[in-house]
Write a protein that holds these residues in place. Structure first.
Motif, PDB file in Angstrom:
ATOM      1  N   ALA A 176       8.369   1.887   6.498  1.00 10.14           N
ATOM      2  CA  ALA A 176       7.322   2.654   5.815  1.00 10.14           C
ATOM      3  C   ALA A 176       5.975   2.410   6.492  1.00 10.14           C
ATOM      4  O   ALA A 176       5.885   1.782   7.548  1.00 10.14           O
ATOM      5  CB  ALA A 176       7.280   2.288   4.329  1.00 10.14           C
ATOM      6  N   ASP A 177       4.930   2.925   5.880  1.00  9.17           N
ATOM      7  CA  ASP A 177       3.596   2.832   6.457  1.00  9.17           C
ATOM      8  C   ASP A 177       2.715   1.808   5.751  1.00  9.17           C
ATOM      9  O   ASP A 177       1.521   1.715   6.036  1.00  9.17           O
ATOM     10  CB  ASP A 177       2.923   4.206   6.415  1.00  9.17           C
ATOM     11  CG  ASP A 177       3.725   5.239   7.181  1.00  9.17           C
ATOM     12  OD1 ASP A 177       3.821   5.110   8.411  1.00  9.17           O
ATOM     13  OD2 ASP A 177       4.274   6.166   6.549  1.00  9.17           O
ATOM     14  N   GLY A 178       3.316   1.070   4.822  1.00  9.61           N
ATOM     15  CA  GLY A 178       2.557   0.060   4.111  1.00  9.61           C
ATOM     16  C   GLY A 178       3.069  -0.122   2.709  1.00  9.61           C
ATOM     17  O   GLY A 178       4.175   0.314   2.356  1.00  9.61           O
ATOM     18  N   THR A 179       2.253  -0.778   1.908  1.00  7.49           N
ATOM     19  CA  THR A 179       2.639  -1.064   0.532  1.00  7.49           C
ATOM     20  C   THR A 179       1.489  -0.740  -0.408  1.00  7.49           C
ATOM     21  O   THR A 179       0.314  -0.781  -0.020  1.00  7.49           O
ATOM     22  CB  THR A 179       3.031  -2.541   0.356  1.00  7.49           C
ATOM     23  OG1 THR A 179       3.468  -2.762  -0.990  1.00  7.49           O
ATOM     24  CG2 THR A 179       1.875  -3.482   0.643  1.00  7.49           C
ATOM     25  N   VAL A 180       1.841  -0.413  -1.640  1.00  2.00           N
ATOM     26  CA  VAL A 180       0.858  -0.245  -2.704  1.00  2.00           C
ATOM     27  C   VAL A 180       1.230  -1.232  -3.801  1.00  2.00           C
ATOM     28  O   VAL A 180       2.374  -1.264  -4.260  1.00  2.00           O
ATOM     29  CB  VAL A 180       0.813   1.210  -3.215  1.00  2.00           C
ATOM     30  CG1 VAL A 180       2.175   1.719  -3.646  1.00  2.00           C
ATOM     31  CG2 VAL A 180      -0.198   1.356  -4.343  1.00  2.00           C
ATOM     32  N   THR A 181       0.281  -2.070  -4.180  1.00  9.08           N
ATOM     33  CA  THR A 181       0.557  -3.133  -5.142  1.00  9.08           C
ATOM     34  C   THR A 181      -0.158  -2.868  -6.457  1.00  9.08           C
ATOM     35  O   THR A 181      -1.112  -2.106  -6.533  1.00  9.08           O
ATOM     36  CB  THR A 181       0.108  -4.501  -4.601  1.00  9.08           C
ATOM     37  OG1 THR A 181      -1.326  -4.564  -4.569  1.00  9.08           O
ATOM     38  CG2 THR A 181       0.652  -4.747  -3.207  1.00  9.08           C
ATOM     39  N   TRP A 182       0.321  -3.535  -7.475  1.00 14.25           N
ATOM     40  CA  TRP A 182      -0.281  -3.494  -8.807  1.00 14.25           C
ATOM     41  C   TRP A 182      -0.132  -4.879  -9.402  1.00 14.25           C
ATOM     42  O   TRP A 182       0.952  -5.464  -9.356  1.00 14.25           O
ATOM     43  CB  TRP A 182       0.413  -2.437  -9.663  1.00 14.25           C
ATOM     44  CG  TRP A 182      -0.101  -2.266 -11.061  1.00 14.25           C
ATOM     45  CD1 TRP A 182       0.606  -2.484 -12.218  1.00 14.25           C
ATOM     46  CD2 TRP A 182      -1.398  -1.818 -11.491  1.00 14.25           C
ATOM     47  NE1 TRP A 182      -0.152  -2.201 -13.322  1.00 14.25           N
ATOM     48  CE2 TRP A 182      -1.399  -1.785 -12.902  1.00 14.25           C
ATOM     49  CE3 TRP A 182      -2.555  -1.452 -10.813  1.00 14.25           C
ATOM     50  CZ2 TRP A 182      -2.518  -1.411 -13.652  1.00 14.25           C
ATOM     51  CZ3 TRP A 182      -3.662  -1.075 -11.551  1.00 14.25           C
ATOM     52  CH2 TRP A 182      -3.639  -1.048 -12.953  1.00 14.25           C
ATOM     53  N   ARG A 206       5.948  -1.118  14.795  1.00 14.35           N
ATOM     54  CA  ARG A 206       5.251  -0.110  14.012  1.00 14.35           C
ATOM     55  C   ARG A 206       3.758  -0.454  13.918  1.00 14.35           C
ATOM     56  O   ARG A 206       3.364  -1.618  14.090  1.00 14.35           O
ATOM     57  CB  ARG A 206       5.854   0.005  12.606  1.00 14.35           C
ATOM     58  CG  ARG A 206       7.290   0.526  12.611  1.00 14.35           C
ATOM     59  CD  ARG A 206       7.781   0.826  11.197  1.00 14.35           C
ATOM     60  NE  ARG A 206       6.909   1.787  10.529  1.00 14.35           N
ATOM     61  CZ  ARG A 206       6.950   3.106  10.728  1.00 14.35           C
ATOM     62  NH1 ARG A 206       7.811   3.619  11.592  1.00 14.35           N
ATOM     63  NH2 ARG A 206       6.147   3.911  10.074  1.00 14.35           N
ATOM     64  N   PRO A 207       2.914   0.541  13.634  1.00 11.86           N
ATOM     65  CA  PRO A 207       1.481   0.273  13.500  1.00 11.86           C
ATOM     66  C   PRO A 207       1.195  -0.675  12.342  1.00 11.86           C
ATOM     67  O   PRO A 207       2.028  -0.860  11.439  1.00 11.86           O
ATOM     68  CB  PRO A 207       0.886   1.663  13.214  1.00 11.86           C
ATOM     69  CG  PRO A 207       1.911   2.640  13.676  1.00 11.86           C
ATOM     70  CD  PRO A 207       3.232   1.968  13.476  1.00 11.86           C
TER      71      PRO A 207
END
Length: 310
Positions: A176-182, A206-207
């Protein structure tokens, strides 16, 4: 660090569709980098449809969903909807996905919450080629697909995974292109989230991945009152296993203890700590502090003043 606004984390965020679209347009006018909404099946509107509509009424702001639960939707169906939304937003759409949580999937949908890491790996292995290349052939334990997705336009559509555990962070870095956290505090971002996902992305060629931090946010001179309200409004997140893991890493008991709460100077210091720990984005879910009718606007203005400065 990009700064955005997140609406929909609590029942208090409910609003009409016209009201939500107006909020998004206002956020763009006010210079915010992004606007995010969740996809919660029991509440609100379909997130991708809403963001596609918003994309046709805005021109600059990034529009993110955080996140679409994967078990109830086939990856090919989500790929088609995501491609439509990315096209409607002229490539400003950010697709957040994740397996969600066992109670919601098993008790709500009646779907077994089976091997979420493998499920997510296969999900990305089907969806990403459809988004990027328009075709996929894949045989796995969860999905067996031989599909095409033709499109006249194929804008970029970054995929972020709600990766919290080590295995999921490795997966997010690889595919994937990153993560989104909560509910991830600054210590957790710096010592747990950022190093793992960056190392995985680097090892996979990957970038550097995006690390988007979403948290309840309030601007107030009475921090104790703000944290009491956060403890009341966001208590349920402390009972979910995935978020509980993050709170334990941070060394705190309640989601209220990782919320960004304080006066304008304190809010700035807290966001700077996230940036220093590797966060590329901060997304604030603004809430009101009892007895302070202007606290919501104050928090909004505090975040707006920090755009482009951290």
């Amino acid at each position: 660090m990009r700064i955005g606004v997140f609406v929909g984390a609590s029942v208090a965020d409910l609003m009409t569709l016209d009201g939500l679209l107006a909020r998004i347009k206002q956020a763009e006018d006010d210079g915010f980098d992004s606007f995010w909404i969740p996809h919660i099946s029991a509440r609100g509107y379909d997130a991708l449809t809403t963001l596609a509509m918003a994309g046709m009424q805005t021109s600059r702001i990034e529009l993110g969903v955080g996140v679409v639960p994967t078990y109830p939707r086939h990856p090919a169906a989500l790929a088609q909807q995501a491609l439509t939304t990315a096209t409607a937003t002229n490539g400003r759409f950010i697709l957040g996905i994740g397996p969600s949580h066992r109670p919601g999937m098993e008790e709500g949908f009646g779907i077994p919450y089976d091997r979420p890491a493998l499920h997510t790996r296969e999900y990305l292995s089907v969806m990403r080629p459809l988004l990027e290349e328009g075709a996929v052939q894949f045989n796995g334990e969860f999905f067996n697909c031989n599909l095409e997705l033709a499109a006249l336009e194929r804008p970029d559509c970054p995929i972020l995974v709600s990766a919290l555990a080590p295995q999921m962070l490795n997966l997010a870095g690889q595919l994937a292109d990153g993560t989104v956290t909560w509910m991830a505090g600054p210590r957790t971002i710096e010592t747990h989230i950022t190093p793992r996902i960056r190392r995985s992305a680097e090892n996979s060629g990957r970038p550097q991945p995006r690390v988007c931090v979403g948290l309840p946010t309030a601007a107030t001179d009475d921090e104790n009152a703000g944290r009491r309200k956060a403890a009341e409004s966001y208590a349920r997140y402390g009972d979910l296993v995935n978020y509980r893991r993050l709170l334990d890493i941070e060394g705190v008991e309640s989601p209220a203890e990782v919320a960004v709460i304080g006066n304008e100077q304190s809010v700035q210091r807290q966001l700077e700590a996230f940036a220093e720990g590797g966060a590329t984005d901060f997304v604030g879910n603004i809430f009101d502090v009892p007895g302070e009718p202007d606290s919501g606007q104050r928090a909004y203005d505090a975040l707006k003043a920090l755009v482009g400065k951290i």
